[in-house]
Write a protein that holds these residues in place. Structure first.
Motif, short mmCIF file in Angstrom:
data_model
loop_
_atom_site.label_atom_id
_atom_site.label_comp_id
_atom_site.label_asym_id
_atom_site.label_seq_id
_atom_site.Cartn_x
_atom_site.Cartn_y
_atom_site.Cartn_z
N VAL A 292 0.85 -1.21 0.00
CA VAL A 292 0.00 0.00 0.00
C VAL A 292 0.88 1.25 0.00
O VAL A 292 0.66 2.19 -0.78
CB VAL A 292 -0.95 0.00 1.21
N ILE A 293 1.88 1.26 0.86
CA ILE A 293 2.79 2.41 0.93
C ILE A 293 3.55 2.56 -0.39
O ILE A 293 3.72 3.66 -0.91
CB ILE A 293 3.78 2.25 2.11
N GLY A 294 4.00 1.42 -0.94
CA GLY A 294 4.73 1.45 -2.20
C GLY A 294 3.91 1.98 -3.36
O GLY A 294 4.43 2.62 -4.27
N VAL A 295 2.61 1.72 -3.33
CA VAL A 295 1.72 2.23 -4.38
C VAL A 295 1.62 3.75 -4.31
O VAL A 295 1.57 4.44 -5.34
CB VAL A 295 0.32 1.60 -4.24
N PHE A 296 1.63 4.29 -3.10
CA PHE A 296 1.40 5.73 -2.94
C PHE A 296 2.65 6.57 -3.21
O PHE A 296 2.52 7.76 -3.51
CB PHE A 296 0.87 6.03 -1.54
N ILE A 297 3.84 5.99 -3.12
CA ILE A 297 5.05 6.80 -3.34
C ILE A 297 5.10 7.39 -4.76
O ILE A 297 5.26 8.61 -4.92
CB ILE A 297 6.31 5.98 -3.02
N PRO A 298 4.96 6.59 -5.83
CA PRO A 298 4.93 7.20 -7.16
C PRO A 298 3.76 8.16 -7.35
O PRO A 298 3.90 9.18 -8.04
CB PRO A 298 4.82 6.00 -8.10
N ALA A 299 2.60 7.83 -6.77
CA ALA A 299 1.42 8.69 -6.91
C ALA A 299 1.64 10.05 -6.26
O ALA A 299 1.29 11.09 -6.83
CB ALA A 299 0.21 8.00 -6.30
N VAL A 300 2.24 10.05 -5.07
CA VAL A 300 2.53 11.32 -4.38
C VAL A 300 3.58 12.12 -5.14
O VAL A 300 3.47 13.34 -5.29
CB VAL A 300 3.00 11.04 -2.93
N LEU A 301 4.61 11.43 -5.65
CA LEU A 301 5.63 12.11 -6.45
C LEU A 301 5.01 12.77 -7.69
O LEU A 301 5.29 13.94 -8.00
CB LEU A 301 6.71 11.12 -6.88
N LYS A 302 4.19 12.03 -8.40
CA LYS A 302 3.57 12.57 -9.61
C LYS A 302 2.68 13.76 -9.29
O LYS A 302 2.75 14.81 -9.96
CB LYS A 302 2.75 11.47 -10.31
N LYS A 303 1.85 13.62 -8.28
CA LYS A 303 0.95 14.71 -7.91
C LYS A 303 1.73 15.92 -7.42
O LYS A 303 1.44 17.06 -7.81
CB LYS A 303 -0.01 14.23 -6.82
N GLY A 304 2.73 15.69 -6.59
CA GLY A 304 3.53 16.78 -6.07
C GLY A 304 4.31 17.50 -7.16
O GLY A 304 4.37 18.74 -7.18
N PHE A 305 4.89 16.73 -8.09
CA PHE A 305 5.63 17.35 -9.18
C PHE A 305 4.71 18.16 -10.10
O PHE A 305 5.09 19.22 -10.60
CB PHE A 305 6.37 16.29 -10.00
#
Length: 340
Positions: A292-305
């Motif tokens: 679950v945490i691993g799924v959110f890392i790329p998603a947070v990076l993409k949204k933040g960028f």
């Protein structure tokens, strides 16, 4: 005095367990990313809308990644899940079109239910094929799923002459795709959370989960202990195909289209999320929480960028760096364990 010593010893053990847990460190990485983007764009990133969007955008990938967690814990791999998702969504869409006489936009829940069954069955059949070739025919998982990845994608193109299905029941899109309940929680997220919780229960509290860890740790030892390794591997790939079928239905309900091009890298994203979450590519180690945490890392990076106007290619570099770091940490931990 004794109780004080025991208490200190217990606290040290807890600290040692936390500091040695890959899930703990990857959770700190996720938390750090959230803090950084909140500081950089406080009025844009740390909002209810942003987090709702994150949850919705990761729901389909999360369902895929839960299945991938089981596969990788067995020391296997499944490169076909993205293509199976596309194929299942295509079968679902075509089935609903056929039942509705060519236009499924106004179709009701009866047609939708049949479409769901079609998606799940088609995904499960691909999982069965993968499992049979890997467990029975003893062909390496990488080769089998590389082959079925291309075959499932090609079959999906053939079903609709290379184009997407865009006739999807409006009620499905409004209710499951964009509908909310329980105080504004998206229904798509609720379904993904329920599937994730069931996956966590299955992996961490049942005999099926214990067998999964045992097979991944040492298939030969598991076989000598009386575990039917062949049958269990078949079930694991069957489960992964089933979840890919569910993910295909969820994707169709959200996008109101099969969106073939949007899912061509889902297999790699699911593998990356699972490994970043602490599941060992060598097998025998992994948690659903870590995934679950691993799924959110790329998603947070993409949204933040996106919010901070950083070019997308930096996200690819950042995700790649985190993935390599996760594998390096896993190898280091394995070497340390083997040396004791």
């Amino acid at each position: 005095m004794q109780s004080s010593v025991d208490g200190g010893f217990g606290r040290r053990n807890l600290r040692q367990r936390l500091s040695g847990a890959n899930t703990f460190w990857i959770a700190l990485v996720l938390l750090a990313l959230i803090v950084v983007f909140t500081v950089l764009a406080p009025g844009q990133f740390a909002t209810l809308f942003t987090f709702q969007t994150l949850l919705i955008e990761t729901s389909v990938l999360l369902v895929l990644s839960v299945g991938m967690t089981f596969v990788i814990i067995t020391a296997g791999i499944d490169l076909s899940v993205g293509s199976v998702l596309i194929f299942s969504g295509m079968v679902c869409g075509k089935t609903m079109e056929w039942l509705a006489g060519g236009n499924a936009s106004s179709a009701g829940w009866g047609v939708i239910a049949v479409g769901l069954v079609a998606a799940v069955v088609s995904g499960t059949l691909w999982g069965l094929l993968n499992g049979f070739l890997i467990a029975r025919a003893k062909i390496p998982p990488l080769i089998v799923t590389l082959g079925t990845m291309g075959a499932a994608l090609g079959a999906a193109y053939l079903l609709n002459n290379g184009s997407d299905v865009r006739s999807v029941p409006i009620v499905l899109n409004k209710t499951l795709g964009y509908g909310t309940s329980f105080g504004g929680v998206p229904n798509l997220v609720i379904v993904a959370v329920v599937i994730t919780l069931v996956g966590a229960w299955l992996l961490h509290t049942t005999k099926f989960g214990r067998y999964t860890f045992a097979v991944g740790s040492s298939a030969e030892a598991a076989r000598r202990a009386g575990i039917g390794v062949t049958a269990h591997l078949l079930k694991v790939y069957l489960l992964t195909g089933f979840l890919a079928g569910v993910a295909g239905f969820l994707s169709l309900s959200y996008y109101a289209s099969t969106t073939i091009t949007a899912h061509t890298t889902d297999n790699l994203n699911a593998i990356a999320a699972t490994v970043m979450g602490g599941t060992s590519l060598f097998g025998g180690i992994g948690t659903v929480l870590g995934t679950v945490i691993g799924v959110f890392i790329p998603a947070v990076l993409k949204k933040g960028f996106n919010i901070t106007h950083v070019p997308d290619f930096w996200q690819m570099i950042a995700v790649g760096a985190v993935l390599i770091a996760a594998v390096w940490f896993d190898q280091r931990r394995r070497r340390a364990r083997d040396s004791h």
